[in-house]
Design a protein around this motif. Structure first.
Motif, PDB file in Angstrom:
ATOM      1  N   SER A  84       0.837  -1.198   0.000  1.00  0.00           N
ATOM      2  CA  SER A  84       0.000   0.000   0.000  1.00  0.00           C
ATOM      3  C   SER A  84       0.874   1.251   0.000  1.00  0.00           C
ATOM      4  CB  SER A  84      -0.890   0.046   1.240  1.00  0.00           C
ATOM      5  OG  SER A  84      -1.848  -0.978   1.213  1.00  0.00           O
ATOM      6  N   ALA A  85       0.311   2.331  -0.503  1.00  0.00           N
ATOM      7  CA  ALA A  85       1.016   3.613  -0.508  1.00  0.00           C
ATOM      8  C   ALA A  85       0.001   4.728  -0.331  1.00  0.00           C
ATOM      9  CB  ALA A  85       1.775   3.787  -1.814  1.00  0.00           C
ATOM     10  N   GLU A  86       0.433   5.800   0.326  1.00  0.00           N
ATOM     11  CA  GLU A  86      -0.442   6.952   0.558  1.00  0.00           C
ATOM     12  C   GLU A  86      -0.143   8.058  -0.439  1.00  0.00           C
ATOM     13  OE1 GLU A  86      -2.094   9.867   4.088  1.00  0.00           O
ATOM     14  OE2 GLU A  86      -0.314   8.650   4.482  1.00  0.00           O
ATOM     15  N   LEU A  87      -1.191   8.626  -0.983  1.00  0.00           N
ATOM     16  CA  LEU A  87      -1.103   9.727  -1.927  1.00  0.00           C
ATOM     17  C   LEU A  87      -1.323  11.040  -1.196  1.00  0.00           C
ATOM     18  CD1 LEU A  87      -1.202  10.757  -4.958  1.00  0.00           C
ATOM     19  CD2 LEU A  87      -3.687  10.483  -4.768  1.00  0.00           C
ATOM     20  N   GLY A  88      -0.497  12.030  -1.500  1.00  0.00           N
ATOM     21  CA  GLY A  88      -0.687  13.369  -0.965  1.00  0.00           C
ATOM     22  C   GLY A  88      -0.435  14.390  -2.062  1.00  0.00           C
ATOM     23  N   TYR A  89      -1.099  15.538  -1.977  1.00  0.00           N
ATOM     24  CA  TYR A  89      -0.956  16.538  -3.030  1.00  0.00           C
ATOM     25  C   TYR A  89      -1.446  17.898  -2.554  1.00  0.00           C
ATOM     26  CZ  TYR A  89      -5.779  14.939  -3.503  1.00  0.00           C
ATOM     27  OH  TYR A  89      -7.072  14.559  -3.243  1.00  0.00           O
ATOM     28  N   TRP A  90      -0.976  18.931  -3.239  1.00  0.00           N
ATOM     29  CA  TRP A  90      -1.509  20.284  -3.081  1.00  0.00           C
ATOM     30  C   TRP A  90      -1.167  21.066  -4.342  1.00  0.00           C
ATOM     31  CZ3 TRP A  90       1.455  24.636  -3.351  1.00  0.00           C
ATOM     32  CH2 TRP A  90       2.833  24.493  -3.177  1.00  0.00           C
ATOM     33  N   LEU A  91      -1.915  22.131  -4.556  1.00  0.00           N
ATOM     34  CA  LEU A  91      -1.762  22.947  -5.761  1.00  0.00           C
ATOM     35  C   LEU A  91      -1.985  24.408  -5.404  1.00  0.00           C
ATOM     36  CD1 LEU A  91      -1.407  22.689  -8.895  1.00  0.00           C
ATOM     37  CD2 LEU A  91      -3.903  22.612  -9.032  1.00  0.00           C
ATOM     38  N   GLY A  92      -1.195  25.297  -5.991  1.00  0.00           N
ATOM     39  CA  GLY A  92      -1.357  26.727  -5.767  1.00  0.00           C
ATOM     40  C   GLY A  92      -2.755  27.189  -6.167  1.00  0.00           C
ATOM     41  N   GLU A  93      -3.332  28.088  -5.365  1.00  0.00           N
ATOM     42  CA  GLU A  93      -4.719  28.508  -5.575  1.00  0.00           C
ATOM     43  C   GLU A  93      -5.031  29.042  -6.974  1.00  0.00           C
ATOM     44  OE1 GLU A  93      -8.344  30.831  -3.342  1.00  0.00           O
ATOM     45  OE2 GLU A  93      -6.315  31.574  -3.022  1.00  0.00           O
ATOM     46  N   PRO A  94      -4.133  29.780  -7.651  1.00  0.00           N
ATOM     47  CA  PRO A  94      -4.483  30.256  -8.997  1.00  0.00           C
ATOM     48  C   PRO A  94      -4.776  29.140 -10.002  1.00  0.00           C
ATOM     49  CG  PRO A  94      -2.582  31.454  -8.160  1.00  0.00           C
ATOM     50  CD  PRO A  94      -2.847  30.323  -7.199  1.00  0.00           C
ATOM     51  N   ILE A 100      -6.445  20.216 -13.236  1.00  0.00           N
ATOM     52  CA  ILE A 100      -5.040  19.824 -13.141  1.00  0.00           C
ATOM     53  C   ILE A 100      -4.852  18.684 -12.148  1.00  0.00           C
ATOM     54  CG2 ILE A 100      -2.752  20.596 -12.392  1.00  0.00           C
ATOM     55  CD1 ILE A 100      -3.469  23.363 -13.558  1.00  0.00           C
ATOM     56  N   MET A 101      -5.382  18.843 -10.952  1.00  0.00           N
ATOM     57  CA  MET A 101      -5.080  17.863  -9.913  1.00  0.00           C
ATOM     58  C   MET A 101      -5.684  16.496 -10.206  1.00  0.00           C
ATOM     59  SD  MET A 101      -3.123  17.298  -7.469  1.00  0.00           S
ATOM     60  CE  MET A 101      -2.601  18.883  -6.831  1.00  0.00           C
ATOM     61  N   SER A 102      -6.895  16.438 -10.712  1.00  0.00           N
ATOM     62  CA  SER A 102      -7.476  15.124 -11.046  1.00  0.00           C
ATOM     63  C   SER A 102      -6.614  14.401 -12.068  1.00  0.00           C
ATOM     64  CB  SER A 102      -8.899  15.280 -11.581  1.00  0.00           C
ATOM     65  OG  SER A 102      -9.752  15.745 -10.585  1.00  0.00           O
ATOM     66  N   ASN A 129     -13.363  18.718   2.973  1.00  0.00           N
ATOM     67  CA  ASN A 129     -12.628  19.195   1.802  1.00  0.00           C
ATOM     68  C   ASN A 129     -13.258  18.611   0.537  1.00  0.00           C
ATOM     69  OD1 ASN A 129     -10.791  19.967  -0.139  1.00  0.00           O
ATOM     70  ND2 ASN A 129      -8.981  19.345   1.018  1.00  0.00           N
ATOM     71  N   ALA A 130     -14.381  19.196   0.145  1.00  0.00           N
ATOM     72  CA  ALA A 130     -15.147  18.685  -1.000  1.00  0.00           C
ATOM     73  C   ALA A 130     -14.330  18.684  -2.284  1.00  0.00           C
ATOM     74  CB  ALA A 130     -16.427  19.503  -1.172  1.00  0.00           C
ATOM     75  N   ALA A 131     -13.478  19.671  -2.475  1.00  0.00           N
ATOM     76  CA  ALA A 131     -12.687  19.744  -3.706  1.00  0.00           C
ATOM     77  C   ALA A 131     -11.719  18.568  -3.810  1.00  0.00           C
ATOM     78  CB  ALA A 131     -11.923  21.068  -3.767  1.00  0.00           C
ATOM     79  N   SER A 132     -11.046  18.237  -2.728  1.00  0.00           N
ATOM     80  CA  SER A 132     -10.113  17.121  -2.751  1.00  0.00           C
ATOM     81  C   SER A 132     -10.849  15.795  -2.933  1.00  0.00           C
ATOM     82  CB  SER A 132      -9.286  17.096  -1.467  1.00  0.00           C
ATOM     83  OG  SER A 132      -8.271  16.126  -1.564  1.00  0.00           O
ATOM     84  N   ARG A 133     -11.993  15.679  -2.327  1.00  0.00           N
ATOM     85  CA  ARG A 133     -12.784  14.462  -2.493  1.00  0.00           C
ATOM     86  C   ARG A 133     -13.220  14.303  -3.953  1.00  0.00           C
ATOM     87  NH1 ARG A 133     -17.022  13.901   2.343  1.00  0.00           N
ATOM     88  NH2 ARG A 133     -17.246  11.900   1.293  1.00  0.00           N
ATOM     89  N   VAL A 135     -11.605  15.489  -6.557  1.00  0.00           N
ATOM     90  CA  VAL A 135     -10.388  15.122  -7.292  1.00  0.00           C
ATOM     91  C   VAL A 135     -10.219  13.608  -7.281  1.00  0.00           C
ATOM     92  CG1 VAL A 135      -7.853  15.115  -7.074  1.00  0.00           C
ATOM     93  CG2 VAL A 135      -9.100  17.281  -7.057  1.00  0.00           C
ATOM     94  N   LEU A 136     -10.308  13.016  -6.108  1.00  0.00           N
ATOM     95  CA  LEU A 136     -10.102  11.570  -5.983  1.00  0.00           C
ATOM     96  C   LEU A 136     -11.182  10.787  -6.716  1.00  0.00           C
ATOM     97  CD1 LEU A 136      -9.049  11.602  -2.244  1.00  0.00           C
ATOM     98  CD2 LEU A 136      -7.558  11.100  -4.200  1.00  0.00           C
ATOM     99  N   GLU A 137     -12.420  11.211  -6.591  1.00  0.00           N
ATOM    100  CA  GLU A 137     -13.514  10.513  -7.268  1.00  0.00           C
ATOM    101  C   GLU A 137     -13.363  10.595  -8.784  1.00  0.00           C
ATOM    102  OE1 GLU A 137     -16.872  12.316  -5.326  1.00  0.00           O
ATOM    103  OE2 GLU A 137     -16.480  11.205  -3.459  1.00  0.00           O
ATOM    104  N   LYS A 138     -12.990  11.766  -9.295  1.00  0.00           N
ATOM    105  CA  LYS A 138     -12.773  11.913 -10.742  1.00  0.00           C
ATOM    106  C   LYS A 138     -11.613  11.047 -11.223  1.00  0.00           C
ATOM    107  CE  LYS A 138     -12.780  16.046 -12.552  1.00  0.00           C
ATOM    108  NZ  LYS A 138     -12.554  17.492 -12.720  1.00  0.00           N
ATOM    109  N   ALA A 139     -10.657  10.793 -10.341  1.00  0.00           N
ATOM    110  CA  ALA A 139      -9.486   9.986 -10.692  1.00  0.00           C
ATOM    111  C   ALA A 139      -9.733   8.492 -10.505  1.00  0.00           C
ATOM    112  CB  ALA A 139      -8.283  10.432  -9.863  1.00  0.00           C
ATOM    113  N   GLY A 140     -10.955   8.100 -10.123  1.00  0.00           N
ATOM    114  CA  GLY A 140     -11.293   6.691 -10.021  1.00  0.00           C
ATOM    115  C   GLY A 140     -11.170   6.084  -8.642  1.00  0.00           C
ATOM    116  N   PHE A 141     -10.867   6.874  -7.627  1.00  0.00           N
ATOM    117  CA  PHE A 141     -10.781   6.368  -6.257  1.00  0.00           C
ATOM    118  C   PHE A 141     -12.186   6.102  -5.728  1.00  0.00           C
ATOM    119  CE2 PHE A 141      -6.571   7.815  -6.673  1.00  0.00           C
ATOM    120  CZ  PHE A 141      -5.813   7.419  -5.576  1.00  0.00           C
ATOM    121  N   SER A 142     -12.289   5.131  -4.834  1.00  0.00           N
ATOM    122  CA  SER A 142     -13.563   4.801  -4.188  1.00  0.00           C
ATOM    123  C   SER A 142     -13.504   5.203  -2.720  1.00  0.00           C
ATOM    124  CB  SER A 142     -13.824   3.296  -4.255  1.00  0.00           C
ATOM    125  OG  SER A 142     -13.954   2.884  -5.588  1.00  0.00           O
TER     126      SER A 142
END
Length: 168
Positions: A84-94, A100-102, A129-133, A135-142
């Protein structure tokens, strides 16, 4: 918007220092990512990414027009969690709300699954954090579950979510 995931360069420190020093970003990340973002923190982070590349982690700069504007990383588990591995990310607000993140999450996960003996990549966004959630859903995470009162951030007890993507 066009972007690339690329290995870190020491010269990325100035742009990352600027984009990381943002209260809205830090509010949804672990306390290891502070606000205000102290001088020199970006250079230190980038050095650690370069030195530890492939040794328990894979980290990449998210670059737009050659400038690093965010970060994404996968951190490998150990012991019984070695697959297993943990994913982490952040992106500048502009650069928020531009897809991009998805796309970065999809690219990073494909890369890790193709190069490493990992079966599961997970992420634990704060429940609010609805935006991050998204991102993950659009990327196929469950969504695997909600962890009640699992986070204590800025004096507030919060829930987190467990999302995962498996190789199969």
């Amino acid at each position: 918007m066009e972007f690339v995931l690329r290995r870190w360069k020491e010269e990325d420190a100035a742009s990352i220092q600027s984009y990381a020093n943002h209260e809205k970003i830090a509010a949804n990340l672990r306390n290891v990512f502070p606000y205000p973002y102290p001088p020199g923190a970006a250079a230190q982070y980038i050095r650690s990414c370069i030195e530890q590349e492939g040794d328990g982690q894979v980290t990449r700069a998210i670059a737009v027009d050659g400038t690093a504007v965010g970060s994404i990383g996968v951190f490998f588990g150990s012991d019984v969690y070695e697959k297993s591995a943990e994913l982490g990310y952040w992106l500048g607000e502009p650069f928020w709300n531009q897809g991009i993140m998805s796309e970065a999450v999809v690219k990073m996960c494909r890369y890790v699954f193709s190069k490493y003996n990992i079966e599961r990549i997970f992420a634990e966004p704060f429940a609010g954090n609805a935006a991050s959630r998204r991102v993950l859903e659009k990327a196929g995470f469950s969504l695997e579950g909600i962890l009640k009162n699992s986070i204590y951030k800025n004096g507030v007890l919060q829930d987190s979510c467990m999302y995962a993507l498996t190789r199969r």
